[in-house]
Design an enzyme around this catalytic site. Structure first.
Site, PDB file in Angstrom:
ATOM      1  CG  HIS A  84      33.402  22.371  30.500  1.00 17.19           C
ATOM      2  ND1 HIS A  84      33.913  20.977  29.968  1.00 17.19           N
ATOM      3  CD2 HIS A  84      32.406  22.442  31.064  1.00 17.19           C
ATOM      4  CE1 HIS A  84      32.903  20.534  30.650  1.00 17.19           C
ATOM      5  NE2 HIS A  84      32.091  21.035  31.387  1.00 17.19           N
ATOM      6  CG  ASP A 221      36.770  19.779  28.510  1.00 14.52           C
ATOM      7  OD1 ASP A 221      37.187  20.509  29.298  1.00 14.52           O
ATOM      8  OD2 ASP A 221      35.409  19.782  28.472  1.00 14.52           O
ATOM      9  CB  SER A 624      31.952  18.884  33.954  1.00 16.35           C
ATOM     10  OG  SER A 624      31.295  18.513  32.631  1.00 16.35           O
TER      11      SER A 624
END
Ligand code: ARG
Ligand code: GLU
Length: 689
Positions: A84, A221, A624
């Site tokens: 992402h 991810d 992240s």
């Protein structure tokens, strides 16, 4: 009896720090935490974590783009981050002919790696306490505004001096502890960063918004990039002559796996937290702001979902938009619930009573009351501002009108703004959103917090639907051909477009009526918060305070652990490929895995292939892509999310519930090998075991 109590107390205080994995610590001050980290299993030294004299783990961690983290995993500039985080770059390389988002992308050699103009990665060279230099020339008789200008001037001088070598250095001075302390951060910024690999979205985004912020989780991810430098290893613009960057340090990868209780350490850049906020600030978030914003976003999400379900073309147009609306929408729900469940507002009020008692006669006397008054003064204005951002500001046509005006009359600029707008625009959604959110604005905002234009127009036209028609039917800008045909001669027509009229009416109202009040109170709040922060540190002399997150590099350490989200339920901390196959469903977009993965699974032997794991690290948005490191300092995972029930950790960390979610590095290796057939990349990685 007394002795027993005393012993119990000693025991309790002694084990307390072992339980609580709260905290995002400054790497430069990690020597203050290292004993605790080692007691919990960490085997390296403070110098191994952060050093300016020798290569340390910090040299293998980067700020990726402007809001994610990444880590170096080879001596040739290879970097891992989240899918992402790489998403928009992968999207930009995608077209109907080669849809890398859908099918994934794998460079089979260096020549196939794809450059990404605008993408940078920043290495932290050093950080240092510059509080006294920043406050040089400041005296207690100065006003807050004068203090600000002293801070700004000194900071500018410091950053200028720090970036003198000219080789891609960037520096910033960041306030910590609400401005009780200032740190200088110096980064080296590399700007030739190429895409090496990404799994298909059905792996990289597996579970989509359905599973987002949730456990059990099965999202692959990750995406892979490579940093390039000039021949002297310095930052350079993209050039075919650039060579892979040679990092001072890269992570060794551990394939030994994780189990409950294992030490974990997340090294990355959390964006924003407010752990020391006062009760009224928190009450506003959980009882007013979060619920109201959730309700407004539910209206928009319902409209989007309905149309996305009816048309695959609309689903493609709105999937990224819906994902970003949904991400905070879902997080706020968990956050408000968590704050409520932990009774945080009352716990804070109780703390404030004790603080105020202690503060009597000190310079902190009356501070809590003052903060309470400031929030009471600010909140109605702030709520109106939040309504503005979640209503009028979300109407796509209005923002488009404003961007178009900025581009006009430069025909090329107008065309490119229009191309990208119309590519992903579906007017029925925008019109339905308009009616839904503007109606909510009308009903929920008191009259004195509405723009005069809005009240007048509504009175004149009679209904929100009529206002919608006034804007959408009256606008020239809903028609692509019409927009493309605009010439410099149409200046007057563009200037009076009703979409711009509404955009401006709301913007002026915000700018002239809300902003001055909010900014005025906010500067009083910052001053009071600076005192309150220092006051809390004086009040609890023995407590270790970590500064709130501000996208600077932090260390969060903890261990692998499951949790109990509700009575009678326990979540194990590890998920496997078996769980992906259980969720797999070709009819549900979020759970439709690539056929290749089904085929591989059918070969047998992959039931226990690890996918994700939970740990107690205190992380936030911006973490992240952060490396998750084991006791030996080796890479075991990539952080990408938190569990829903624990998202209040931006305000209060509950060690029972707050968990970060990481991709198990072994699933990444599995995907490179079996999905991407790109195991040649293993040759440059260093494996610890
Ligand atoms: N919740 C994660 C974060 O805050 C992942 C967001 C991207 N994924 C999504 N399904 N929207 O960034
Ligand atoms: N997904 C988040 C990010 O993009 C991290 C999750 C969190 O907020 O902890 O930074």
């Amino acid at each position: 009896m007394k002795r027993h109590l005393l012993l119990l107390l000693v025991f309790l205080t002694a084990i307390q720090p072992l339980r609580a994995d709260e905290g995002m610590w400054l790497p430069a001050l990690i020597s203050q935490r290292i004993a605790d980290m080692q007691a919990k299993g960490f085997k390296l030294s403070a110098e191994d974590v952060y050093s300016v004299n020798q290569a340390s783990l910090k040299d293998a961690v980067v700020l990726f783009g402007s809001g994610c983290t990444g880590e170096l995993v080879s001596d040739e500039g290879l970097l891992f981050t989240n899918h992402h985080c790489g998403y928009s770059y992968i999207q930009r390389h995608s077209s109907v002919d080669h849809d890398y988002l859908k099918d994934g992308f794998w460079a089979m050699n260096r020549n196939e790696e794809l450059p990404n103009p605008g993408l940078t990665v920043s290495f932290l060279e050093r950080m240092e306490d510059v509080t006294s230099a920043v406050l040089k020339g400041y005296g207690p008789s100065m006003s807050e505004a004068q203090r600000d200008s002293v801070v700004r001037a000194n900071s500018a001088a410091l950053t200028k001096a720090a970036t003198a070598d000219g080789k891609g250095l960037r520096a910033s001075v960041e306030a910590l502890y609400y401005g009780n302390q200032y740190f200088l951060f110096v980064f080296r910024v590399y700007r030739d960063v190429r895409l090496v690999g990404a799994p298909p979205s059905s792996i990289g985004k597996f579970g989509g918004d359905t599973d987002n912020w949730m456990w059990p989780r099965h999202t692959g991810d990750f995406s892979i990039f490579r940093i390039y430098a000039d021949k002297d290893n310095n930052p350079a613009d993209y050039s075919a002559d650039n060579v892979p960057y040679r990092p001072k340090k890269s992570f060794k990868i551990s394939r030994a796996g994780v189990k409950e209780g294992d030490f974990t350490f997340v090294y990355g850049c959390p964006g924003s937290t407010k752990e020391y906020a006062m009760s009224e600030d928190v009450r506003y978030v959980s009882e007013v702001s979060d619920p109201q914003k959730i309700a407004l976003r539910t209206l928009r999400l319902d409209n989007m979902k309905k149309h996305m379900g009816e048309s695959p073309a609309v689903r493609i147009q709105y999937s990224s938009k819906a994902a970003s609306v949904s991400n905070a929408w879902k997080k706020w729900q968990g956050e408000a619930k968590g704050i409520d469940k932990n009774d945080v507002v009352n716990v804070k009020r109780d703390y404030e009573r004790r603080f105020s008692e202690w503060a009597k006669g000190t310079r902190y006397d009356g501070l809590v009351e003052k903060l309470g008054e400031l929030f009471a003064r600010r909140n109605p204005y702030y709520l109106a501002y939040e309504y503005y951002t979640e209503t009028a500001r979300t109407i796509e046509l209005l923002s488009f009108a404003s961007s178009l005006r900025n581009a006009y009359p430069d025909a090329d600029a107008v065309h490119s703004v229009a191309e990208s707008f119309f590519k992903d625009y579906y007017q029925p959604i925008d019109e339905e959103n308009f009616v839904a959110v503007m109606d909510a604005f009308d009903k929920k905002m008191p009259d004195e917090f509405k723009p005069a234009w809005f009240k007048d127009k509504l009175a004149e036209l009679g209904s929100i639907e009529a206002l919608r028609d006034y804007v959408f039917k009256g606008s020239l800008l809903t028609d692509k051909a019409g927009v493309m045909a605009l010439t410099a001669d149409d200046k007057d027509k563009v200037a009076v477009d009703p979409a711009l009229e509404m955009y401006d009416a709301f913007y002026r109202w915000y700018y002239d009526e809300l902003r001055p009040v909010i900014n005025g109170v906010n500067s009083e709040i910052s001053l009071a918060y600076r005192d309150y922060m220092q006051g809390q540190m004086d009040f609890e002399k023995d407590k270790a305070f970590y500064p709130d997150a501000n996208l600077t590099l932090r260390v969060a350490y903890g261990h692998v652990e499951g949790y109990s989200p509700a009575d009678g339920v326990y979540y194990y901390p590890v998920s496997t490929l078996k769980g992906i196959i259980e969720k797999d469903n070709p009819d549900i977009f979020d759970y439709d895995i690539p056929q290749k993965l089904r085929d591989i699974y059918a070969e047998g032997g992959y039931e226990s292939q690890p996918v994700c794991f939970l740990a107690t690290n205190h992380t936030s948005g911006g973490n992240s892509g952060s490396p998750v490191i084991n006791a030996d300092g080796n890479l075991i995972g990539i952080n990408f999310d938190r569990v829903w029930e624990g998202t209040m950790s931006d305000i209060v960390f509950d060690p029972e519930i707050c968990r970060n979610i990481s991709l198990d590095i072994r699933y990444l290796l599995f995907c490179i090998d079996r999905i991407g057939n790109a195991s040649y990349l293993f040759d440059e990685m260093n494996f610890a075991d």
